[in-house]
Design an enzyme around this catalytic site. Structure first.
Site, mmCIF file in Angstrom:
data_model
loop_
_atom_site.group_PDB
_atom_site.id
_atom_site.type_symbol
_atom_site.label_atom_id
_atom_site.label_comp_id
_atom_site.label_asym_id
_atom_site.label_seq_id
_atom_site.Cartn_x
_atom_site.Cartn_y
_atom_site.Cartn_z
ATOM 1 N N ASP A 68 0.825 -1.216 0.000
ATOM 2 C CA ASP A 68 0.000 0.000 0.000
ATOM 3 C C ASP A 68 0.856 1.262 0.000
ATOM 4 O OD1 ASP A 68 0.899 -0.187 2.585
ATOM 5 O OD2 ASP A 68 -1.070 0.011 3.530
ATOM 6 N N SER A 69 2.198 1.118 -0.014
ATOM 7 C CA SER A 69 3.055 2.296 -0.202
ATOM 8 C C SER A 69 2.781 2.918 -1.562
ATOM 9 C CB SER A 69 4.532 1.913 -0.069
ATOM 10 O OG SER A 69 4.866 0.873 -0.950
ATOM 11 N N ASP A 107 -1.119 -6.344 -0.285
ATOM 12 C CA ASP A 107 -1.585 -5.773 0.985
ATOM 13 C C ASP A 107 -3.097 -5.692 1.012
ATOM 14 O OD1 ASP A 107 0.347 -5.026 2.839
ATOM 15 O OD2 ASP A 107 0.926 -3.235 1.724
ATOM 16 N N LYS A 137 -1.264 -9.694 2.690
ATOM 17 C CA LYS A 137 -0.502 -9.164 3.830
ATOM 18 C C LYS A 137 -1.387 -8.241 4.662
ATOM 19 C CE LYS A 137 3.123 -6.173 3.334
ATOM 20 N NZ LYS A 137 2.734 -4.983 4.127
ATOM 21 N N GLU A 139 -1.300 -5.809 8.239
ATOM 22 C CA GLU A 139 -0.546 -5.225 9.356
ATOM 23 C C GLU A 139 -1.309 -5.511 10.644
ATOM 24 O OE1 GLU A 139 0.384 -1.072 8.886
ATOM 25 O OE2 GLU A 139 1.146 -1.375 6.846
ATOM 26 N N GLU A 206 9.286 -4.734 10.018
ATOM 27 C CA GLU A 206 9.645 -3.403 9.497
ATOM 28 C C GLU A 206 10.245 -2.507 10.581
ATOM 29 O OE1 GLU A 206 6.839 -1.492 6.906
ATOM 30 O OE2 GLU A 206 7.905 0.410 6.979
HETATM 31 O O1 KIV Z 1 3.535 -1.138 1.318
HETATM 32 C C1 KIV Z 1 4.691 -1.564 1.291
HETATM 33 O O2 KIV Z 1 5.505 -1.182 0.443
HETATM 34 C C2 KIV Z 1 5.062 -2.513 2.319
HETATM 35 C C3 KIV Z 1 6.496 -2.897 2.469
HETATM 36 C C4 KIV Z 1 6.753 -3.519 3.773
HETATM 37 C C5 KIV Z 1 6.924 -3.795 1.420
HETATM 38 O O3 KIV Z 1 4.221 -2.994 2.996
#
Ligand code: KIV
Length: 307
Positions: A68-69, A107, A137, A139, A206
């Site tokens: 999600d970056s 994500d 993924k 968080e 992270e």
């Molecule tokens: O969004 C992202 O780029 C991430 C990194 C940890 C890869 O979650």
């Protein structure tokens, strides 16, 4: 004639009775686990759209995270919180079109999974239905127990993400290194163990001290993927925009920037503009299509007669 007949026979004999299912060449969790077992570093890179997906696909990276970056890198938002699921989904679709070789982790963005396991399952399924994503993924840790269980129950491998969780930057007071004291570090360690007990397949660590990442990696039986977590994790992930220097921002301390696409890009556009202004581009013949002289003559005459 005989040659044509032979060729026809040969082609005919190659037609399968039943069309073969297209075999995926994408790496799988097994591929990553075999590197983990062989103690070889797992290399992961992010991708956010079709172009970065192509770079990732053709690279030597083992896996791709559609992270999600992309909210900041591709969409220009200030944080990951602002991006909608629809915007993320659209970028995932484009990225997936570019990748046919790598293991893909996607994500679930902020606001698309936290409130219930059902919401989490629904959105994860939408991403899995793109046909290329192989792990989701999330968080978090204890607070997403139901969500992790739901995904695992429906057969979706989960990648956990502890340490700095950018989706919680407001609560954390910014993007800060986590686990710098033994009290904070043991909490991350417990979260990591807990996620393992729930059955996550991979774990992103992270922005934590490398000593902490080393201990967690040694204590777990699954691959850890570090970002700003030192060299003792099972693998590393970096954001492609940082690695290639796609933007002008100063990258975090842990990043090594291997290229400067940002400056190269501006230089390239400037060169084009300067060549245009100095009549060096386009070059007649090299960059142009032409018409036979008699056709030009004919055209001019016809235009004259139409005036
Ligand atoms: O969004 C992202 O780029 C991430 C990194 C940890 C890869 O979650």
């Amino acid at each position: 004639m005989l040659l044509l007949f032979k060729r026809a026979i040969r082609n005919y004999s190659q037609v399968p009775i039943y069309p073969k299912a297209k075999v995926s060449r994408q790496s799988t969790l097994r591929t990553l686990y075999s590197k983990y077992q062989d103690r070889k570093p797992i290399s992961v890179i992010t991708a956010h759209d079709y172009i970065s997906g192509k770079y990732a696909n053709e690279s030597e990276a083992d896996a791709v995270i559609i992270g999600d970056s992309l909210s900041m890198i591709n969409l220009g938002y200030q944080s990951t919180l602002e991006m909608s699921f629809e915007e993320f989904y659209y970028c995932c679709k484009a990225t997936c079109r570019a990748i046919d070789r790598k293991f893909i982790i996607a994500d679930l963005p902020f606001g698309t999974f936290e409130t219930s396991a059902e919401e989490c399952g629904r959105n994860a399924i939408k991403l899995m239905k793109l046909g290329k994503v192989q792990s989701i993924k999330l968080e978090g840790s204890y607070e997403i127990t139901d969500q992790v269980k739901k995904l695992i129950d429906i057969g979706i491998p989960v990648t956990g993400h502890v340490g700095l969780q950018p989706q919680k930057f407001n609560a954390l007071g910014g993007y800060r290194v986590q686990g710098k004291t033994a009290t904070d570090a043991i909490e991350i360690f417990r979260q990591a163990k807990y996620l393992q007990s729930l059955g996550v397949s991979l774990l992103v660590l992270e922005a934590i001290p490398s000593e902490v990442a080393k201990i967690i990696t040694e204590e777990l039986n699954l691959p850890t993927i570090g970002i700003g977590a030192g060299k003792y994790t099972s693998g590393q992930v970096l954001v492609q925009g940082d690695v290639l220097g796609m933007l002008s921002n100063k990258p975090a301390k842990f990043v090594r920037q291997y290229k400067n696409f940002y400056q190269e890009g501006i230089d390239g556009i400037n060169q084009y503009c300067r060549e245009l202004n100095s009549d060096k581009y386009p070059e007649e013949g090299t960059h142009t299509y032409s018409m036979a002289p008699e056709e030009v003559k004919n055209l001019i005459e016809r235009i004259k007669s139409e005036k």
